[in-house]
Scaffold this motif. Structure first.
Motif, short mmCIF file in Angstrom:
data_model
loop_
_atom_site.label_atom_id
_atom_site.label_comp_id
_atom_site.label_asym_id
_atom_site.label_seq_id
_atom_site.Cartn_x
_atom_site.Cartn_y
_atom_site.Cartn_z
N ASP A 15 0.86 -1.18 0.00
CA ASP A 15 0.00 0.00 0.00
C ASP A 15 0.89 1.23 0.00
N PRO A 38 -4.65 3.42 -1.70
CA PRO A 38 -5.95 3.67 -1.08
C PRO A 38 -6.40 5.11 -1.35
N ASP A 228 -10.02 3.07 -4.31
CA ASP A 228 -8.71 2.43 -4.39
C ASP A 228 -8.27 2.24 -5.84
#
Length: 267
Positions: A15, A38, A228
């Protein structure tokens, strides 16, 4: 957090607040499994996209070819191969121009595809441009609503069109998705550390492959959240699990790294 079967320590999903050239390079090299951003699109942008979707002409795939219902907008090149593995150019360019016109009429603002390509270009340090065939830009940026799941499959423009297709030579292919609607549960994308081999054809099922193909292979699974973005190497086998309830809708395109170091895009 992504669920990972830890075998190859490099094959993980990360991420990140923003994509970098390092993410693109390691994905192209086949070491990193996926990079997720994200909240790549904020809730307002997702809501605006959903309002505009009703103005786009969408249709299901032919169930004889795609047994799980998938709603789509925009032509994908691999749907236009003839029996000899060449592009059905007349049909493709007709549908590509119609899709461009429909996209312009819909007036989607902000434009998720334009935003995505601009950010990828910033990460790489040079603008993403459309792949071309005979100097003509292909269509880039499809919409896919996948609620019933997608079969285990891989995407490889080099195998889909082995005689070559683009004016540019592609060294590596990546897949980009950004979600504007997500279910409360389910709908995960799973990516396996496994690429196609000739013996896999014994497990062929419609456009995809049976689970035996990836049995015991290392994998990562990522469940999308609203807004996302996900970038991964689609030469690896991947699939989407079904989801109950709310719609799972993403804008998507492929990105190719060329022999001259450019990034090109297509659908």
């Amino acid at each position: 957090m992504p669920r990972t079967t830890a075998l190859d320590p490099l094959f993980t999903a990360v991420d990140t607040e923003s994509l970098t050239d390092r993410h693109l390079a390691t994905l192209a090299a086949g070491t990193l499994a996926a990079a997720r951003v994200p909240r790549f699109l904020d809730p307002a942008a997702c809501a605006a996209a959903m309002v505009t979707l009703g103005r786009l002409p969408t249709a299901d795939y032919d169930p004889a070819r795609v047994p799980t219902p998938i709603l789509r907008f925009g032509p994908a090149l691999n749907d236009y191969r003839d029996q000899d593995g060449r592009l059905d150019a007349g049909r493709y360019w007709r549908d590509a121009e119609a899709a461009r016109a429909a996209w312009q009429r819909a007036g989607m603002r902000p434009d998720p595809i334009a935003v995505s390509m601009a950010r990828l270009g910033s990460a790489w340090g040079a603008a993403v441009t459309a792949a071309t065939i005979g100097g003509r830009a292909v269509f880039g940026g499809t919409l896919r609503e996948i609620n019933a799941g997608a079969l285990i499959h891989y995407d490889d423009i080099g195998r889909e069109f082995p005689d070559g297709l683009f004016d540019q030579e592609v060294l590596a292919q990546l897949a980009f998705n950004v979600w504007v609607s997500v279910p409360a549960a389910g709908g995960a994308t799973t990516i396996w550390r496994r690429r196609w081999e000739p013996a896999d054809e014994q497990h062929r099922h419609a456009y995809g492959y049976q689970p035996e193909t990836i049995a015991h292979c290392q994998h990562v699974s990522l469940t999308p959240q609203l807004g996302d973005a996900l970038l991964f190497n689609p030469n690896n086998f991947h699939a989407v699990e079904p989801n109950p309830g709310r719609r799972r809708i993403a804008f998507a395109f492929f990105v190719g790294l060329t022999t001259t170091g450019q990034l090109i895009a297509w659908s």
